[in-house]
Design a protein around this motif. Structure first.
Motif, PDB file in Angstrom:
ATOM      1  N   ASN A 284      -0.828 -10.380   9.378  1.00  0.00           N
ATOM      2  CA  ASN A 284       0.113  -9.609   8.586  1.00  0.00           C
ATOM      3  C   ASN A 284       0.744 -10.415   7.453  1.00  0.00           C
ATOM      4  OD1 ASN A 284       1.746  -7.090   8.268  1.00  0.00           O
ATOM      5  ND2 ASN A 284       3.417  -8.497   8.722  1.00  0.00           N
ATOM      6  N   GLU A 285       1.040 -11.672   7.712  1.00  0.00           N
ATOM      7  CA  GLU A 285       1.708 -12.495   6.695  1.00  0.00           C
ATOM      8  C   GLU A 285       0.845 -12.654   5.459  1.00  0.00           C
ATOM      9  OE1 GLU A 285       2.413 -16.053   4.408  1.00  0.00           O
ATOM     10  OE2 GLU A 285       0.819 -15.909   5.920  1.00  0.00           O
ATOM     11  N   LEU A 286      -0.454 -12.851   5.630  1.00  0.00           N
ATOM     12  CA  LEU A 286      -1.351 -13.005   4.494  1.00  0.00           C
ATOM     13  C   LEU A 286      -1.527 -11.690   3.741  1.00  0.00           C
ATOM     14  CD1 LEU A 286      -4.156 -15.319   5.924  1.00  0.00           C
ATOM     15  CD2 LEU A 286      -2.361 -15.924   4.302  1.00  0.00           C
ATOM     16  N   ILE A 287      -1.668 -10.601   4.478  1.00  0.00           N
ATOM     17  CA  ILE A 287      -1.817  -9.293   3.835  1.00  0.00           C
ATOM     18  C   ILE A 287      -0.568  -8.953   3.030  1.00  0.00           C
ATOM     19  CG2 ILE A 287      -2.055  -6.816   4.269  1.00  0.00           C
ATOM     20  CD1 ILE A 287      -3.825  -7.529   6.658  1.00  0.00           C
ATOM     21  N   SER A 288       0.602  -9.297   3.557  1.00  0.00           N
ATOM     22  CA  SER A 288       1.851  -9.043   2.833  1.00  0.00           C
ATOM     23  C   SER A 288       1.876  -9.812   1.518  1.00  0.00           C
ATOM     24  CB  SER A 288       3.046  -9.440   3.697  1.00  0.00           C
ATOM     25  OG  SER A 288       3.147  -8.611   4.836  1.00  0.00           O
ATOM     26  N   ARG A 289       1.421 -11.052   1.531  1.00  0.00           N
ATOM     27  CA  ARG A 289       1.394 -11.847   0.304  1.00  0.00           C
ATOM     28  C   ARG A 289       0.420 -11.265  -0.714  1.00  0.00           C
ATOM     29  NH1 ARG A 289       0.397 -17.953   2.036  1.00  0.00           N
ATOM     30  NH2 ARG A 289       0.179 -18.134  -0.245  1.00  0.00           N
ATOM     31  N   GLN A 290      -0.742 -10.826  -0.254  1.00  0.00           N
ATOM     32  CA  GLN A 290      -1.712 -10.242  -1.166  1.00  0.00           C
ATOM     33  C   GLN A 290      -1.216  -8.923  -1.738  1.00  0.00           C
ATOM     34  OE1 GLN A 290      -5.193 -10.074   1.329  1.00  0.00           O
ATOM     35  NE2 GLN A 290      -5.827 -12.155   0.815  1.00  0.00           N
ATOM     36  N   ALA A 291      -0.628  -8.083  -0.891  1.00  0.00           N
ATOM     37  CA  ALA A 291      -0.103  -6.798  -1.350  1.00  0.00           C
ATOM     38  C   ALA A 291       1.027  -7.000  -2.357  1.00  0.00           C
ATOM     39  CB  ALA A 291       0.373  -5.969  -0.163  1.00  0.00           C
ATOM     40  N   ALA A 292       1.863  -8.002  -2.134  1.00  0.00           N
ATOM     41  CA  ALA A 292       2.969  -8.285  -3.060  1.00  0.00           C
ATOM     42  C   ALA A 292       2.420  -8.731  -4.412  1.00  0.00           C
ATOM     43  CB  ALA A 292       3.879  -9.352  -2.467  1.00  0.00           C
ATOM     44  N   TRP A 293       1.388  -9.587  -4.409  1.00  0.00           N
ATOM     45  CA  TRP A 293       0.771  -9.999  -5.674  1.00  0.00           C
ATOM     46  C   TRP A 293       0.205  -8.793  -6.407  1.00  0.00           C
ATOM     47  CZ3 TRP A 293      -3.898  -9.339  -7.956  1.00  0.00           C
ATOM     48  CH2 TRP A 293      -4.147 -10.092  -9.119  1.00  0.00           C
ATOM     49  N   LEU A 294      -0.498  -7.932  -5.669  1.00  0.00           N
ATOM     50  CA  LEU A 294      -1.118  -6.769  -6.286  1.00  0.00           C
ATOM     51  C   LEU A 294      -0.065  -5.835  -6.879  1.00  0.00           C
ATOM     52  CD1 LEU A 294      -3.673  -5.184  -6.872  1.00  0.00           C
ATOM     53  CD2 LEU A 294      -3.522  -4.175  -4.589  1.00  0.00           C
ATOM     54  N   ALA A 295       1.023  -5.607  -6.148  1.00  0.00           N
ATOM     55  CA  ALA A 295       2.074  -4.711  -6.626  1.00  0.00           C
ATOM     56  C   ALA A 295       2.667  -5.194  -7.946  1.00  0.00           C
ATOM     57  CB  ALA A 295       3.162  -4.571  -5.568  1.00  0.00           C
ATOM     58  N   LYS A 296       2.718  -6.507  -8.145  1.00  0.00           N
ATOM     59  CA  LYS A 296       3.272  -7.057  -9.384  1.00  0.00           C
ATOM     60  C   LYS A 296       2.375  -6.785 -10.593  1.00  0.00           C
ATOM     61  CE  LYS A 296       5.808 -10.872  -7.213  1.00  0.00           C
ATOM     62  NZ  LYS A 296       5.904 -12.361  -7.077  1.00  0.00           N
ATOM     63  N   GLN A 297       1.119  -6.477 -10.340  1.00  0.00           N
ATOM     64  CA  GLN A 297       0.183  -6.228 -11.440  1.00  0.00           C
ATOM     65  C   GLN A 297       0.193  -4.772 -11.888  1.00  0.00           C
ATOM     66  OE1 GLN A 297      -0.994  -9.312 -12.083  1.00  0.00           O
ATOM     67  NE2 GLN A 297       0.009  -9.845 -10.135  1.00  0.00           N
ATOM     68  N   LEU A 298       0.894  -3.926 -11.137  1.00  0.00           N
ATOM     69  CA  LEU A 298       0.810  -2.481 -11.357  1.00  0.00           C
ATOM     70  C   LEU A 298       2.153  -1.879 -11.728  1.00  0.00           C
ATOM     71  CD1 LEU A 298      -1.321  -1.652  -8.186  1.00  0.00           C
ATOM     72  CD2 LEU A 298      -2.178  -1.810 -10.541  1.00  0.00           C
ATOM     73  N   GLN A 299       2.086  -0.802 -12.484  1.00  0.00           N
ATOM     74  CA  GLN A 299       3.268   0.009 -12.692  1.00  0.00           C
ATOM     75  C   GLN A 299       3.540   0.803 -11.424  1.00  0.00           C
ATOM     76  OE1 GLN A 299       2.598   2.423 -16.182  1.00  0.00           O
ATOM     77  NE2 GLN A 299       2.973   0.720 -17.584  1.00  0.00           N
ATOM     78  N   ASN A 300       4.784   1.144 -11.230  1.00  0.00           N
ATOM     79  CA  ASN A 300       5.161   1.887 -10.023  1.00  0.00           C
ATOM     80  C   ASN A 300       5.709   3.255 -10.428  1.00  0.00           C
ATOM     81  OD1 ASN A 300       6.090   2.728  -7.514  1.00  0.00           O
ATOM     82  ND2 ASN A 300       6.840   0.711  -6.952  1.00  0.00           N
ATOM     83  N   PRO A 301       5.093   4.346  -9.936  1.00  0.00           N
ATOM     84  CA  PRO A 301       3.995   4.373  -8.963  1.00  0.00           C
ATOM     85  C   PRO A 301       2.622   4.314  -9.633  1.00  0.00           C
ATOM     86  CG  PRO A 301       4.738   6.594  -9.354  1.00  0.00           C
ATOM     87  CD  PRO A 301       5.629   5.699 -10.197  1.00  0.00           C
ATOM     88  N   SER A 302       1.654   3.794  -8.913  1.00  0.00           N
ATOM     89  CA  SER A 302       0.262   3.796  -9.336  1.00  0.00           C
ATOM     90  C   SER A 302      -0.583   4.453  -8.252  1.00  0.00           C
ATOM     91  CB  SER A 302      -0.242   2.365  -9.565  1.00  0.00           C
ATOM     92  OG  SER A 302       0.322   1.795 -10.715  1.00  0.00           O
ATOM     93  N   TYR A 303      -1.770   4.922  -8.645  1.00  0.00           N
ATOM     94  CA  TYR A 303      -2.722   5.485  -7.689  1.00  0.00           C
ATOM     95  C   TYR A 303      -3.723   4.385  -7.305  1.00  0.00           C
ATOM     96  CZ  TYR A 303      -0.977  10.212  -8.391  1.00  0.00           C
ATOM     97  OH  TYR A 303      -0.182  11.334  -8.425  1.00  0.00           O
ATOM     98  N   ILE A 304      -3.779   4.096  -5.997  1.00  0.00           N
ATOM     99  CA  ILE A 304      -4.570   2.973  -5.497  1.00  0.00           C
ATOM    100  C   ILE A 304      -5.586   3.464  -4.474  1.00  0.00           C
ATOM    101  CG2 ILE A 304      -4.484   0.741  -4.325  1.00  0.00           C
ATOM    102  CD1 ILE A 304      -1.545   0.524  -5.233  1.00  0.00           C
TER     103      ILE A 304
END
Length: 287
Positions: A49-69
């Motif tokens: 979970n800790e690694l997935i959280s870090r990856q998801a956080a990085w990805l969220a920073k690249q996107l406008q909110n909300p985005s379709y993923i």
């Protein structure tokens, strides 16, 4: 090859594979695989979970909110769950019935409107135009070259112009190492292939001409001595070939992420590489 490599082995038969395919969609196998996805003491089937959280956080920073993923090969929905909780509209696709059932239940319990499709990602299509599509954990390499190109083309068609495509794929050396590994015997009280005591013989081979690995699994039931055979396939690509395929699909690479930005985890460090691509931005080149 141990369970680390096995967890990302293919979900289909290539034309040169003899023996039954890995039964990803069989209910019992699917449930046993889900248990490995959920385990937090290893990164064999899914990252912790800790690694997935870090990856998801990085990805969220690249996107406008909300985005379709769109998450192709979403498993139990770990990425979609985290990204939806941040306000994004998420769709997950996977071939495993137990994983999709678990993901849907988690979304309902969390009050998140996540769409999940029980489907082969080679045949999934959507009229929705996505801002981001992700395909992680080496899933790409389990498909034949022809199918891989078709998946990339389909992703480009589902992405908005300028949309983000994240592809995490095996290095050439990692796939070659699997095919070059010696045969092994393992005894299990229960395991992925059977809930009953059994022996598992694994044999691996490397095709120089095809740059691919073929792994065969012979499962002998301890009580009946019945033997079942399965086979899995992995296609290897050099870095330049990945870039060529992505560029041809109008998904040119704009960056290759390092381990700080997209941590692979200890089991896969140096074995996976993550490409950041943007649709139609053909003047950009990889770092």
């Amino acid at each position: 090859m141990n369970l680390t490599e096995f967890a990302v082995s293919n979900k289909q038969n290539s034309e040169n594979v003899q023996g039954a395919k890995i039964p990803w969609d069989e209910p019992g196998f699917s449930q046993r695989m889900l248990e490995n996805h959920l385990a937090q003491e290893h990164d064999w089937a899914s990252r912790r979970n800790e690694l997935i959280s870090r990856q998801a956080a990085w990805l969220a920073k690249q996107l406008q909110n909300p985005s379709y993923i769109l998450d192709l090969g979403c498993g139990p929905g770990f990425y979609t769950q985290k990204l939806a909780a941040l306000g994004h509209h998420c769709v997950g696709v996977d071939f495993s019935p137990a994983s999709i059932e678990y993901a849907r239940k988690q979304a309902t319990e969390s009050g998140l409107a996540i769409e999940y499709a029980l489907c082969d990602i080679r045949t999934y299509t959507s009229a929705q135009k996505f801002d981001c599509i992700i395909m992680t954990f080496g899933e790409f390499n389990v498909f034949t070259h022809q199918d891989a190109n078709a998946i990339l083309k389909n992703c480009a068609e589902m992405l908005r112009n300028g949309g983000l495509f994240i592809l995490e794929a095996h290095t050439f050396e990692a796939v070659h190492a699997v095919g070059s590994a010696p045969a092994t015997w393992q005894r299990h009280a229960s395991g992925l292939f059977s809930e009953n005591p059994h022996l598992c013989l694994q044999e691996n081979s490397w095709s120089v001409e095809g740059s691919s690995t073929l792994s065969r699994y012979f499962i002998m039931d301890a009580a009946t001595a019945t033997v079942r055979q399965y086979a899995s396939f992995m296609q290897a690509y050099w870095l330049e070939k990945y870039q060529e395929m992505l560029h041809a699909a109008k998904l040119p690479v704009v960056k290759v992420l390092d381990d700080e930005e997209w941590p692979a985890g200890s089991d896969f460090r140096g074995k996976l590489q993550t490409f950041v691509c943007r649709k139609d931005l053909t003047d950009n080149v990889a770092d």
